[in-house]
Design an enzyme around this catalytic site. Structure first.
Site, mmCIF file in Angstrom:
data_model
loop_
_atom_site.group_PDB
_atom_site.id
_atom_site.type_symbol
_atom_site.label_atom_id
_atom_site.label_comp_id
_atom_site.label_asym_id
_atom_site.label_seq_id
_atom_site.Cartn_x
_atom_site.Cartn_y
_atom_site.Cartn_z
ATOM 1 N N GLN A 119 -4.679 -1.286 9.520
ATOM 2 C CA GLN A 119 -4.666 -2.649 8.981
ATOM 3 C C GLN A 119 -5.299 -3.622 9.984
ATOM 4 O OE1 GLN A 119 -3.805 -3.374 5.874
ATOM 5 N NE2 GLN A 119 -4.071 -5.561 6.052
ATOM 6 N N LYS A 143 0.845 -1.209 0.000
ATOM 7 C CA LYS A 143 0.000 0.000 0.000
ATOM 8 C C LYS A 143 0.875 1.253 0.000
ATOM 9 C CE LYS A 143 -3.795 -2.511 2.124
ATOM 10 N NZ LYS A 143 -4.577 -2.866 3.319
ATOM 11 N N ASP A 178 -10.987 2.897 3.957
ATOM 12 C CA ASP A 178 -11.396 1.490 3.956
ATOM 13 C C ASP A 178 -12.918 1.353 3.838
ATOM 14 O OD1 ASP A 178 -9.456 -0.547 4.030
ATOM 15 O OD2 ASP A 178 -8.945 -0.092 6.117
HETATM 16 N N1 GUN Z 1 -7.142 -6.748 6.290
HETATM 17 C C1 GUN Z 1 -7.504 -7.507 5.232
HETATM 18 N N2 GUN Z 1 -8.063 -6.738 4.269
HETATM 19 C C2 GUN Z 1 -8.063 -5.479 4.742
HETATM 20 C C3 GUN Z 1 -8.505 -4.244 4.199
HETATM 21 O O1 GUN Z 1 -9.041 -4.138 3.089
HETATM 22 N N3 GUN Z 1 -8.312 -3.160 4.984
HETATM 23 C C4 GUN Z 1 -7.734 -3.237 6.206
HETATM 24 N N4 GUN Z 1 -7.611 -2.118 6.922
HETATM 25 N N5 GUN Z 1 -7.332 -4.371 6.739
HETATM 26 C C5 GUN Z 1 -7.483 -5.485 5.995
#
Ligand code: GUN
Length: 309
Positions: free
Chosen positions: A97, A53, A120
């Site tokens: 995350q 990311k 998100d």
């Molecule tokens: N963990 C697995 N997928 C995601 C996501 O799309 N966003 C976040 N913040 N954590 C995750």
């Protein structure tokens, strides 16, 4: 005829280039979109995702910063960080995350994020707005699936979409997004009776359960579009020989020998490729779209909150 590939790497790159071009225009006006990514503890998979990311932001000219906190972090400590990021004007997106360590109250953290910075789409305000069909920041992975279908001009309206999995991150928002595009939507889960029979009624089948190669050819109607959201590690060479098509086996075995695992989704490629009309590979299917949508959401958040036009 074996299924055609929905190439997420290709589509993700195209979408990121579009974000980069739009970001360059904003930057020229003195507005550089910024993303803060927060990771707590040392979950190996999370570290890989967070790394991708941050790297994607750098490649597109967006400001990014990574906040790494120890596994012993308390809810209050994490809340304090989120509040400090909320207060900074140059931060447009905040991504915490998941999963978080068990002592942290995840919902409290997600609800503390400014909904305008919630890239998100996990805040209750954005979940509610999505449910109402209002403009919202929507979760990256299911939004990416829609972008992938659109890129290949696969019709959604009137189609029967079956989503296997009811998570807040993928299953539920995926169902909503498909519904807003006028699909007839069925959500399945571990208690669904005769899951293969229900799945076989799907024109579009989305597998988001987190179970290695669970969805076999027996779940798939001839010609269906099969979207594999799963990312799992396969460590057994025997299993690899059983679930991958012949042409892929050598490279898969090499992966296991070198790294100890090969990536596989929730779909069994060998049997599904024989039935489906279209399918997403793992890796190179939905994963790259998730990152592209995060970039798009960061740009959208920047424009919503401090854009001029
Ligand atoms: N963990 C697995 N997928 C995601 C996501 O799309 N966003 C976040 N913040 N954590 C995750």
């Amino acid at each position: 005829m074996p299924a055609q590939i929905l190439n997420g790497t290709l589509v993700g790159e195209a979408l990121k280039q579009d974000v980069a071009a739009r970001a360059a225009k904003l930057i020229a006006q003195g507005l550089q979109p910024g993303l803060a990514v927060v990771i707590v503890g040392d979950n190996a998979a999370s570290k890989v995702y967070v790394g991708s990311k941050v790297k994607a932001c750098q490649a597109l000219g967006l400001h990014s910063e990574k906040h790494e906190l120890p596994a012993s972090t308390t809810t209050d400590e994490l809340l304090a960080l989120v509040q400090s990021l909320n207060a900074r004007n140059e931060i447009d997106g905040i991504l915490v995350q998941l999963p978080l360590p068990p002592q942290i109250e995840t919902r409290r953290i997600l609800e503390a994020i400014d909904p305008l910075k919630d890239v998100d789409g996990f805040h209750a305000i954005n979940v509610g707005r999505l449910s109402q069909g209002e403009d919202a920041l929507t979760p990256c992975t299911p939004t990416g699936v829609i972008a992938l279908l659109d890129h290949y001009q696969i019709p959604i309206a009137g189609q029967h979409a079956v989503v296997i999995g009811r998570s807040d991150i993928v299953g539920k928002p995926q169902a909503m997004l498909l519904l807003h595009r006028h699909a007839t939507v069925t959500i399945c889960h571990s208690r669904t009776k005769d899951l293969p029979a229900v799945a076989r009624t799907a024109d579009i089948l989305v597998a988001a359960i987190g179970r290695t190669a669970m969805v076999t050819g027996d779940y798939v109607k001839e010609g269906a579009v099969v979207i594999d959201v799963g990312i799992n590690n396969l460590t057994s060479p025997d299993e690899a020989r059983r679930v991958f098509p012949d042409a892929e086996i050598p490279q898969r075995l090499e992966g296991i020998a070198k790294r100890g695992y090969t990536l596989i989704g929730d779909v069994e490629p060998r049997s599904v490729i024989e039935k489906a009309g279209w399918f997403t590979p793992v890796p190179g299917g939905v994963g790259p779209l998730t990152i592209a949508m995060l970039m798009q959401n960061t740009l959208k958040a920047a424009v919503m909150r401090r854009g001029k036009a």
